[in-house]
Scaffold this motif. Structure first.
Motif, PDB file in Angstrom:
ATOM      1  N   ALA A  14     -65.632 -45.901  67.476  1.00 36.20           N
ATOM      2  CA  ALA A  14     -64.701 -45.191  66.598  1.00 36.20           C
ATOM      3  C   ALA A  14     -65.456 -44.529  65.456  1.00 36.20           C
ATOM      4  CB  ALA A  14     -63.666 -46.163  66.031  1.00 36.20           C
ATOM      5  N   LEU A  15     -65.048 -43.347  65.122  1.00 34.81           N
ATOM      6  CA  LEU A  15     -65.699 -42.582  64.057  1.00 34.81           C
ATOM      7  C   LEU A  15     -65.316 -43.153  62.710  1.00 34.81           C
ATOM      8  CD1 LEU A  15     -67.411 -40.058  63.469  1.00 34.81           C
ATOM      9  CD2 LEU A  15     -65.279 -38.778  63.315  1.00 34.81           C
ATOM     10  N   ARG A  16     -66.291 -43.361  61.848  1.00 37.93           N
ATOM     11  CA  ARG A  16     -66.030 -43.828  60.495  1.00 37.93           C
ATOM     12  C   ARG A  16     -65.837 -42.639  59.580  1.00 37.93           C
ATOM     13  NH1 ARG A  16     -64.910 -49.284  60.795  1.00 37.93           N
ATOM     14  NH2 ARG A  16     -66.100 -50.071  62.550  1.00 37.93           N
ATOM     15  N   GLY A  17     -65.004 -42.794  58.577  1.00 33.70           N
ATOM     16  CA  GLY A  17     -64.738 -41.660  57.707  1.00 33.70           C
ATOM     17  C   GLY A  17     -63.988 -42.068  56.474  1.00 33.70           C
ATOM     18  N   ALA A 345     -70.797 -42.606  67.920  1.00 31.90           N
ATOM     19  CA  ALA A 345     -69.389 -42.220  67.768  1.00 31.90           C
ATOM     20  C   ALA A 345     -69.141 -40.876  68.446  1.00 31.90           C
ATOM     21  CB  ALA A 345     -69.031 -42.143  66.285  1.00 31.90           C
ATOM     22  N   ARG A 346     -67.881 -40.562  68.678  1.00 31.30           N
ATOM     23  CA  ARG A 346     -67.515 -39.301  69.316  1.00 31.30           C
ATOM     24  C   ARG A 346     -66.331 -38.694  68.571  1.00 31.30           C
ATOM     25  NH1 ARG A 346     -70.129 -38.956  74.146  1.00 31.30           N
ATOM     26  NH2 ARG A 346     -68.800 -37.297  74.956  1.00 31.30           N
ATOM     27  N   GLU A 379     -47.826 -41.669  75.135  1.00 31.99           N
ATOM     28  CA  GLU A 379     -48.071 -43.104  74.975  1.00 31.99           C
ATOM     29  C   GLU A 379     -49.562 -43.406  74.906  1.00 31.99           C
ATOM     30  OE1 GLU A 379     -45.607 -45.180  74.443  1.00 31.99           O
ATOM     31  OE2 GLU A 379     -44.205 -43.485  74.658  1.00 31.99           O
ATOM     32  N   ALA A 380     -50.383 -42.382  74.954  1.00 31.18           N
ATOM     33  CA  ALA A 380     -51.838 -42.589  74.944  1.00 31.18           C
ATOM     34  C   ALA A 380     -52.300 -43.056  73.572  1.00 31.18           C
ATOM     35  CB  ALA A 380     -52.547 -41.298  75.325  1.00 31.18           C
ATOM     36  N   PRO A 381     -53.346 -43.860  73.527  1.00 33.28           N
ATOM     37  CA  PRO A 381     -53.906 -44.256  72.227  1.00 33.28           C
ATOM     38  C   PRO A 381     -54.386 -43.031  71.454  1.00 33.28           C
ATOM     39  CG  PRO A 381     -54.805 -45.610  74.006  1.00 33.28           C
ATOM     40  CD  PRO A 381     -54.068 -44.481  74.657  1.00 33.28           C
ATOM     41  N   ALA A 382     -54.306 -43.123  70.145  1.00 34.53           N
ATOM     42  CA  ALA A 382     -54.719 -42.003  69.305  1.00 34.53           C
ATOM     43  C   ALA A 382     -56.235 -41.899  69.251  1.00 34.53           C
ATOM     44  CB  ALA A 382     -54.166 -42.175  67.895  1.00 34.53           C
ATOM     45  N   VAL A 383     -56.707 -40.664  69.130  1.00 40.08           N
ATOM     46  CA  VAL A 383     -58.135 -40.421  68.928  1.00 40.08           C
ATOM     47  C   VAL A 383     -58.287 -39.542  67.686  1.00 40.08           C
ATOM     48  CG1 VAL A 383     -58.711 -40.595  71.369  1.00 40.08           C
ATOM     49  CG2 VAL A 383     -58.120 -38.366  70.408  1.00 40.08           C
ATOM     50  N   LEU A 384     -59.412 -39.681  67.036  1.00 39.55           N
ATOM     51  CA  LEU A 384     -59.673 -38.825  65.888  1.00 39.55           C
ATOM     52  C   LEU A 384     -60.090 -37.449  66.392  1.00 39.55           C
ATOM     53  CD1 LEU A 384     -59.834 -38.724  62.779  1.00 39.55           C
ATOM     54  CD2 LEU A 384     -62.296 -39.022  63.037  1.00 39.55           C
ATOM     55  N   ALA A 385     -59.376 -36.431  65.932  1.00 36.63           N
ATOM     56  CA  ALA A 385     -59.606 -35.080  66.442  1.00 36.63           C
ATOM     57  C   ALA A 385     -59.861 -34.108  65.302  1.00 36.63           C
ATOM     58  CB  ALA A 385     -58.401 -34.624  67.256  1.00 36.63           C
ATOM     59  N   ARG A 386     -60.494 -33.011  65.647  1.00 35.77           N
ATOM     60  CA  ARG A 386     -60.650 -31.864  64.750  1.00 35.77           C
ATOM     61  C   ARG A 386     -60.045 -30.654  65.460  1.00 35.77           C
ATOM     62  NH1 ARG A 386     -66.060 -31.176  61.563  1.00 35.77           N
ATOM     63  NH2 ARG A 386     -64.858 -32.687  60.320  1.00 35.77           N
ATOM     64  N   VAL A 387     -59.095 -30.013  64.797  1.00 30.67           N
ATOM     65  CA  VAL A 387     -58.443 -28.842  65.369  1.00 30.67           C
ATOM     66  C   VAL A 387     -59.202 -27.601  64.908  1.00 30.67           C
ATOM     67  CG1 VAL A 387     -56.293 -27.532  65.569  1.00 30.67           C
ATOM     68  CG2 VAL A 387     -56.222 -30.035  65.317  1.00 30.67           C
TER      69      VAL A 387
END
Length: 472
Positions: A14-17, A345-346, A379-387
Motif C-alpha cells: 500500500a502506498l504511504r502518503g 508500492a504501486r 464491490e472491489a477493494p479500493a485502490v489509491l489512484a491518480r486521475v
C-alpha cells in the motif's frame, strides 16, 4: 473519498502518503459537502438535478461540465439573504455565460466583470450596466470608454495611469464615472501565493502602507469627472473564516477615516472582496454565508465605533462559493495502469478524456479534488489512484490522490465535484482539444447552456486553414 481521519489501507504494497487520506468505508458513497444539492447515487449511478449522468453522457458525450441550477440559485440566494444589508456582486470571472448572468439577476445579485468580453455577456443577458462593477489591473482605453458610455455602476481603478486615462475619457465625453480605489491591505490569505492578492509584492492595487492608496484617492478627488465612491480590498481565495477580513477591514477603514479627515471626503461605500472557500475535499471546512455575514458585520461595527465613523455601505464578491460546488465534471475512463513506485508500492493511474484543458487548477495551483465512479457500483477493494488527463504533460493531473474501486476500467464514468469555478472559465485548446459543454440540469431535464466546441470552431481563427478550405 477523502476524510480527516489518519491512516491508510495496510494491504501489502500500500502506498504511504498524507495522514488525512484514508480508505473510505463505502467507496460508492457520496460525501454531501463535496456535491451539489441534488446530487444522489442509486445503485452506484450518479444523478444530478434528476438526470442520470450515464444518460447525459450518452446524449451529450464527455467530458462535460454539469451545472445544478437548483444548487446554484440556492447558493446565490443564501448570500443575498445573509448579506441583505450589503451589495452582493457575483464574481463573473469564476464562471459566466448568458444563462448564469440571467440567474444572477433573477436572484437579486449584481455582477462583477473583469473584461470587455465579460461585460458583453452581461449586456447580452440584459443586465443593467448600473448594477455592474468593472475590475482589471490593465483596462484598455477602449474598455474604459465603453464602460463609461454604458454607465457601468463602478469602475475599480488599479493604477495611477488608469486614473489619468479615466479622467481624460470622462473629460472628453463630458460625463462622470463612479470610481473605487483598489488597495492592498498587506494581509496574506492562507492560500496559494498566486491567488493571495493582498500582500504587497503583487500586481493588484495601491499599497496602504507605502502611501500609494492615499495618493490615489487624492488624485481621483482632484478630477472633476471622477466620483470617489469607496475603497476596494480583496485578500485572496479559498478563505474559510473572517480572521483575514478582520485585519484587512481595520486597515482599510483606517484609510477610509484618514481620507475623510485629510482630504475632506467621506466615501459612501467599501468593498471587502470575495474569496470565500468551498470544500474540494473533506479536509476543507467552509463557513456558511450566514456565519460569514455575522462575523464581517461585527468586525465593521466594532472598528467603525472605535474610529468614531459611520459605516459605509458594504459590498462583497462571492464567485467560487456560489458556482464552485454547483458544478461537477464527468469524464469517461480511457486507460488504467499500475505504476511501480520506490519501496515496492504501486499507484493506479486512471486516464480520462479531458484534463488540464478543462481543469488547469491542479497544475496551476496544486489544487486538490475528489472523484467518484458515476456509472456503477463496485464491490472491489479500493485502490489509491491518480486521475490524469490525455494531454502531453506530466503535470496533466486532475485528481492527485483518491481512493477508487480496484476494478475501475475503460468505459467507466468518473465525476469530479467542485469544478464550477475557474475550470470552464480557464479552459483552453491545449493540444487542440475541444472545450467541453456546460449542461444545466433541473427537475429531470438537461439543457446545453454552453455547447461543446467543434472542429469548425477550432479552425475558425486559423487563417491558413480557412484559405486552404477556400481553394478546394
Amino acid at each position: 473519498m477523502r476524510a480527516h481521519e489518519a491512516g491508510w489501507a495496510h494491504a501489502p504494497g500500500a502506498l504511504r502518503g498524507p495522514a488525512w487520506l484514508r480508505q473510505p468505508e463505502d467507496i460508492n458513497a457520496l460525501v454531501p459537502i463535496l456535491w451539489s444539492e441534488t446530487a444522489a447515487k442509486r445503485d452506484g449511478v450518479l444523478s444530478i438535478g434528476g438526470v442520470s449522468l450515464p444518460e447525459l453522457v450518452a446524449e451529450h458525450g464527455s467530458a462535460a461540465y454539469v451545472l445544478d441550477e437548483v444548487d446554484f440559485r440556492a447558493r446565490a440566494a443564501a448570500f443575498r439573504d445573509a448579506f441583505s444589508d450589503f451589495d452582493v456582486y457575483y464574481a463573473g470571472k469564476s464562471f459566466l455565460c448568458t444563462t448564469v448572468a440571467g440567474w444572477i439577476a433573477e436572484e437579486g445579485l449584481r455582477l462583477d466583470v473583469c473584461s470587455d468580453g465579460e461585460l458583453t455577456v452581461a449586456l447580452r443577458a440584459g443586465l443593467d450596466p448600473a448594477l455592474l462593477g468593472y475590475h482589471g489591473n490593465n483596462k484598455s482605453r477602449a474598455e474604459l470608454v465603453r464602460a463609461v458610455e454604458l454607465g457601468v455602476g463602478r469602475i475599480v481603478v488599479d493604477s495611477f495611469h488608469e486614473i489619468e486615462r479615466l479622467a481624460e475619457i470622462t473629460a472628453s465625453l463630458g460625463v462622470t464615472a463612479r470610481v473605487m480605489v483598489r488597495v492592498t491591505a498587506g494581509v496574506e490569505a492562507h492560500t496559494h501565493e498566486f491567488i493571495a492578492t493582498a500582500h504587497e509584492d503583487q500586481k493588484f492595487g495601491f499599497s496602504i502602507t507605502a502611501g500609494d492608496a492615499l495618493e490615489a484617492a487624492r488624485r481621483v478627488l482632484a478630477e472633476p469627472g471622477l466620483r470617489l465612491e469607496g475603497l476596494h480590498s480583496h485578500i485572496g481565495s479559498q478563505i474559510f473564516d473572517t480572521s483575514g477580513f478582520e485585519v484587512a477591514a481595520r486597515r482599510v477603514l483606517a484609510l477610509h477615516a484618514q481620507i475623510a479627515a485629510e482630504l475632506g471626503h467621506t466615501m459612501p461605500e467599501m468593498d471587502l472582496g470575495g474569496g470565500f472557500g468551498i470544500a474540494y475535499t473533506t479536509q476543507d471546512d467552509p463557513s456558511t454565508p450566514a456565519l460569514l455575514a455575522e462575523g464581517m458585520r461585527a468586525v465593521i461595527a466594532s472598528e467603525c465605533e472605535r474610529l468614531g465613523i459611520d459605516s459605509p455601505r458594504l459590498s462583497i464578491e462571492p464567485g467560487r462559493a456560489i458556482v464552485g460546488p454547483s458544478m461537477c465534471t464527468v469524464y469517461t475512463v480511457g486507460t488504467v495502469k499500475e505504476v511501480a513506485l520506490d519501496g515496492g508500492a504501486r499507484r493506479t493511474y486512471v486516464s480520462v478524456d479531458g484534463g488540464m484543458s478543462d481543469n488547469i487548477r491542479t497544475a496551476l495551483y496544486d489544487a486538490d479534488y475528489s472523484a467518484t465512479v458515476a456509472s456503477r457500483a463496485s464491490e472491489a477493494p479500493a485502490v489509491l489512484a491518480r486521475v490524469v488527463g490525455k494531454h502531453c504533460e506530466a503535470g496533466d493531473i486532475v485528481v492527485k490522490d483518491e481512493f477508487l474501486p480496484g476494478d475501475i476500467a475503460p468505459g467507466d464514468l468518473l465525476a469530479v465535484p467542485g469544478t464550477g469555478a475557474y475550470c470552464r472559465s480557464m479552459a483552453s485548446n491545449y493540444n487542440h482539444a475541444l472545450r467541453p459543454p456546460v449542461i444545466a440540469v433541473r427537475d429531470g431535464v438537461a439543457r446545453v447552456i454552453v455547447r461543446r466546441e467543434t472542429v469548425d470552431d477550432l479552425l475558425a481563427t486559423d487563417v491558413g486553414a480557412a484559405l486552404e478550405g477556400a481553394t478546394r
